[in-house]
Design a protein around this motif. Structure first.
Motif, PDB file in Angstrom:
ATOM      1  N   UNK A 161      39.193 -12.174  -7.337  1.00 54.17           N
ATOM      2  CA  UNK A 161      37.802 -12.114  -6.914  1.00 54.17           C
ATOM      3  C   UNK A 161      37.066 -10.904  -7.487  1.00 54.17           C
ATOM      4  N   UNK A 162      37.794  -9.833  -7.776  1.00 56.00           N
ATOM      5  CA  UNK A 162      37.122  -8.649  -8.320  1.00 56.00           C
ATOM      6  C   UNK A 162      36.576  -8.900  -9.717  1.00 56.00           C
ATOM      7  N   UNK A 163      37.024  -9.975 -10.345  1.00 52.97           N
ATOM      8  CA  UNK A 163      36.525 -10.316 -11.670  1.00 52.97           C
ATOM      9  C   UNK A 163      35.403 -11.342 -11.655  1.00 52.97           C
ATOM     10  N   UNK A 164      34.887 -11.675 -10.472  1.00 57.81           N
ATOM     11  CA  UNK A 164      33.816 -12.665 -10.375  1.00 57.81           C
ATOM     12  C   UNK A 164      32.549 -12.177 -11.085  1.00 57.81           C
ATOM     13  N   UNK A 165      31.835 -13.116 -11.668  1.00 54.03           N
ATOM     14  CA  UNK A 165      30.559 -12.831 -12.315  1.00 54.03           C
ATOM     15  C   UNK A 165      29.426 -13.418 -11.482  1.00 54.03           C
ATOM     16  N   UNK A 166      28.449 -12.593 -11.160  1.00 54.70           N
ATOM     17  CA  UNK A 166      27.270 -13.057 -10.436  1.00 54.70           C
ATOM     18  C   UNK A 166      26.319 -13.672 -11.457  1.00 54.70           C
ATOM     19  N   UNK A 167      26.139 -14.979 -11.396  1.00 47.40           N
ATOM     20  CA  UNK A 167      25.325 -15.670 -12.392  1.00 47.40           C
ATOM     21  C   UNK A 167      23.860 -15.779 -11.982  1.00 47.40           C
ATOM     22  N   UNK A 168      23.589 -15.845 -10.701  1.00 45.18           N
ATOM     23  CA  UNK A 168      22.201 -15.966 -10.251  1.00 45.18           C
ATOM     24  C   UNK A 168      22.096 -15.537  -8.794  1.00 45.18           C
ATOM     25  N   UNK A 169      20.979 -14.932  -8.460  1.00 41.48           N
ATOM     26  CA  UNK A 169      20.678 -14.565  -7.074  1.00 41.48           C
ATOM     27  C   UNK A 169      19.195 -14.815  -6.837  1.00 41.48           C
ATOM     28  N   UNK A 170      18.884 -15.429  -5.727  1.00 44.82           N
ATOM     29  CA  UNK A 170      17.494 -15.596  -5.320  1.00 44.82           C
ATOM     30  C   UNK A 170      17.341 -15.038  -3.910  1.00 44.82           C
ATOM     31  N   UNK A 171      16.276 -14.276  -3.739  1.00 43.69           N
ATOM     32  CA  UNK A 171      16.073 -13.611  -2.447  1.00 43.69           C
ATOM     33  C   UNK A 171      14.596 -13.679  -2.097  1.00 43.69           C
TER      34      UNK A 171
ATOM     35  N   UNK B 207      12.527  -9.687  -7.625  1.00 41.71           N
ATOM     36  CA  UNK B 207      12.971  -9.115  -8.899  1.00 41.71           C
ATOM     37  C   UNK B 207      14.403  -9.575  -9.152  1.00 41.71           C
ATOM     38  N   UNK B 208      14.542 -10.817  -9.592  1.00 40.50           N
ATOM     39  CA  UNK B 208      15.866 -11.421  -9.702  1.00 40.50           C
ATOM     40  C   UNK B 208      16.801 -10.725 -10.688  1.00 40.50           C
ATOM     41  N   UNK B 209      16.322 -10.292 -11.869  1.00 36.46           N
ATOM     42  CA  UNK B 209      17.233  -9.569 -12.766  1.00 36.46           C
ATOM     43  C   UNK B 209      17.814  -8.311 -12.116  1.00 36.46           C
ATOM     44  N   UNK B 210      16.984  -7.580 -11.379  1.00 38.74           N
ATOM     45  CA  UNK B 210      17.477  -6.390 -10.683  1.00 38.74           C
ATOM     46  C   UNK B 210      18.482  -6.766  -9.610  1.00 38.74           C
ATOM     47  N   UNK B 211      18.180  -7.832  -8.868  1.00 43.61           N
ATOM     48  CA  UNK B 211      19.065  -8.249  -7.771  1.00 43.61           C
ATOM     49  C   UNK B 211      20.423  -8.700  -8.319  1.00 43.61           C
ATOM     50  N   UNK B 212      20.413  -9.442  -9.433  1.00 44.61           N
ATOM     51  CA  UNK B 212      21.671  -9.892 -10.045  1.00 44.61           C
ATOM     52  C   UNK B 212      22.486  -8.691 -10.508  1.00 44.61           C
ATOM     53  N   UNK B 213      21.834  -7.742 -11.187  1.00 47.39           N
ATOM     54  CA  UNK B 213      22.534  -6.551 -11.675  1.00 47.39           C
ATOM     55  C   UNK B 213      23.098  -5.733 -10.526  1.00 47.39           C
TER      56      UNK B 213
ATOM     57  N   UNK C 136      30.631 -21.305  -7.606  1.00 52.39           N
ATOM     58  CA  UNK C 136      30.314 -21.441  -6.186  1.00 52.39           C
ATOM     59  C   UNK C 136      28.852 -21.082  -5.981  1.00 52.39           C
ATOM     60  N   UNK C 137      28.114 -22.012  -5.388  1.00 53.02           N
ATOM     61  CA  UNK C 137      26.711 -21.783  -5.060  1.00 53.02           C
ATOM     62  C   UNK C 137      26.573 -21.768  -3.546  1.00 53.02           C
ATOM     63  N   UNK C 138      26.111 -20.645  -3.020  1.00 55.53           N
ATOM     64  CA  UNK C 138      25.950 -20.500  -1.579  1.00 55.53           C
ATOM     65  C   UNK C 138      24.500 -20.157  -1.259  1.00 55.53           C
ATOM     66  N   UNK C 139      23.979 -20.758  -0.221  1.00 54.06           N
ATOM     67  CA  UNK C 139      22.628 -20.449   0.226  1.00 54.06           C
ATOM     68  C   UNK C 139      22.667 -20.144   1.713  1.00 54.06           C
ATOM     69  N   UNK C 140      21.799 -19.246   2.133  1.00 51.72           N
ATOM     70  CA  UNK C 140      21.835 -18.798   3.520  1.00 51.72           C
ATOM     71  C   UNK C 140      20.436 -18.606   4.075  1.00 51.72           C
TER      72      UNK C 140
ATOM     73  N   UNK D 114      12.911 -16.261   4.447  1.00 49.29           N
ATOM     74  CA  UNK D 114      14.212 -16.137   5.095  1.00 49.29           C
ATOM     75  C   UNK D 114      15.325 -16.828   4.345  1.00 49.29           C
ATOM     76  N   UNK D 115      15.247 -16.810   3.005  1.00 43.71           N
ATOM     77  CA  UNK D 115      16.244 -17.518   2.210  1.00 43.71           C
ATOM     78  C   UNK D 115      16.904 -16.583   1.202  1.00 43.71           C
ATOM     79  N   UNK D 116      18.206 -16.720   1.068  1.00 46.53           N
ATOM     80  CA  UNK D 116      18.965 -16.051   0.026  1.00 46.53           C
ATOM     81  C   UNK D 116      19.948 -17.060  -0.564  1.00 46.53           C
ATOM     82  N   UNK D 117      20.142 -16.985  -1.877  1.00 45.79           N
ATOM     83  CA  UNK D 117      21.143 -17.842  -2.512  1.00 45.79           C
ATOM     84  C   UNK D 117      21.808 -17.075  -3.639  1.00 45.79           C
ATOM     85  N   UNK D 118      23.047 -17.426  -3.903  1.00 41.30           N
ATOM     86  CA  UNK D 118      23.795 -16.751  -4.957  1.00 41.30           C
ATOM     87  C   UNK D 118      24.704 -17.758  -5.648  1.00 41.30           C
ATOM     88  N   UNK D 119      24.859 -17.593  -6.942  1.00 43.41           N
ATOM     89  CA  UNK D 119      25.798 -18.395  -7.726  1.00 43.41           C
ATOM     90  C   UNK D 119      26.776 -17.453  -8.395  1.00 43.41           C
TER      91      UNK D 119
END
Length: 237
Positions: A83-93, A29-35, A140-144, A98-103
Motif C-alpha cells: 500500500x505504501x507504493x500506491x499512486x493517487x491518480x485523482x482527487x476531487x474535493x 485546486x485538484x492538482x494541489x490536492x492530488x500532490x 480503487x475509486x472511493x467517494x464519500x 459535502x463530497x470527496x472522491x479519490x482514485x
C-alpha cells in the motif's frame, strides 16, 4: 521519520493537531490536492499511532469471510503489503457539496490461510491451507459524503459520514492455493492454470470481500486523520 512522528506527537499533545506532512490546498485546486495526498502516503502507510491511524502497510486481518453465490471463502491471518507504493491518480474535493472522491492505483501482495468450498466459476473447488495472491494495478475509486463537526478540541473537523467504492484490476492477478483438493495435484494443477488464465473473472468471485476489507481500513485511517487534525490545517480558506 522518527523526528516527524515525535513532532506530530508533540503537536497532538498540545491540542494543535497539525499534520506537517500534509500541504493544505484550496477547495477545487485538484492538482494541489492530488500532490498533497500523494506526499502523505508514505507517512500514513506505516501508521501513526499518535493520530489513531493503524498501519496500512503491512495491513493485517484476522478473518475475512465471503459467500459469493455458490462459493464459500474464509481468509485468516492475512497480511497485505504494497500500500505504501500506491499512486493517487485523482482527487476531487467540494466541501460546499459535502463530497470527496479519490482514485488510487495499487499493486498489493496478500498472504495468509484460506478455506474455499463450492464452485469457482464453472469448476468445483475445495481446500484449506496457505494462500498467496498478487494483484497488479488495482484501481480503487472511493467517494464519500463529508460533513463538518465540532471536535473535542473545540475546532472544526471533517467527518466521513457515508462512503462507497468500486474497483477494477488493470494489469493482472495471480492466485496460489496450497493443498487444494487435499493436495491432489491431478486436480489442483489444472485448476490453478484455469484460475490464473481467467484471473479477471476469478477476481470478481474471490476479491470483493478482500477489497472491501482493504478499503474499509483505508477509510478508517482517513476518519482518524480527520478526527485528529482540524480542518483548518487541511484546507486553505
Amino acid at each position: 521519520m522518527l523526528r516527524t512522528l515525535s513532532f506530530i506527537a508533540f503537536v497532538v499533545a498540545s491540542q494543535a493537531a497539525e499534520a506537517p506532512f500534509i500541504k493544505p490546498c484550496k477547495s477545487g485546486d485538484n492538482p494541489c490536492i492530488v500532490a498533497s495526498a500523494q506526499a502523505a502516503v508514505p507517512f500514513i502507510a506505516p501508521g501513526i499511532p499518535e493520530l489513531g491511524i493503524k498501519s496500512l502497510d503491512p495491513m493485517e486481518f484476522d478473518v475475512i469471510k465471503g459467500d459469493q453465490g455458490g462459493l464459500s471463502l474464509t481468509f485468516r491471518d492475512t497480511t497485505v503489503t504494497g500500500m505504501k507504493g500506491c499512486t493517487v491518480e485523482a482527487v476531487k474535493h467540494d466541501l460546499n457539496k459535502g463530497k470527496q472522491s479519490v482514485t488510487i492505483r495499487c499493486s498489493v501482495d496478500l498472504k495468509g490461510q484460506y478455506a474455499l468450498g463450492g464452485q469457482l466459476l464453472v469448476l468445483p473447488i475445495s481446500g484449506e491451507g496457505k494462500y498467496h495472491i498478487t494483484i497488479q494495478d488495482i484501481i480503487i475509486k472511493a467517494s464519500a459524503k463529508v460533513v463538518t463537526v465540532d471536535g473535542e478540541d473545540g475546532e472544526k473537523h471533517w467527518h466521513v459520514d457515508t462512503w462507497q467504492y468500486s474497483s477494477t484490476v488493470r494489469t493482472n492477478a495471480k492466485f496460489e492455493f496450497d493443498n487444494l483438493f487435499n493436495g491432489n495435484k491431478i486436480l489442483s494443477d489444472p485448476l490453478h492454470s484455469f484460475v490464473n488464465a481467467n484471473w479477471k473473472d476469478v477476481m470478481n468471485e474471490i476479491a470483493p470481500p478482500i477489497v472491501k476489507a482493504i478499503v474499509t481500513r483505508v477509510i478508517d485511517a482517513v476518519k482518524a486523520l480527520y478526527k485528529a487534525v482540524p480542518a483548518k490545517y487541511l484546507e486553505i480558506q
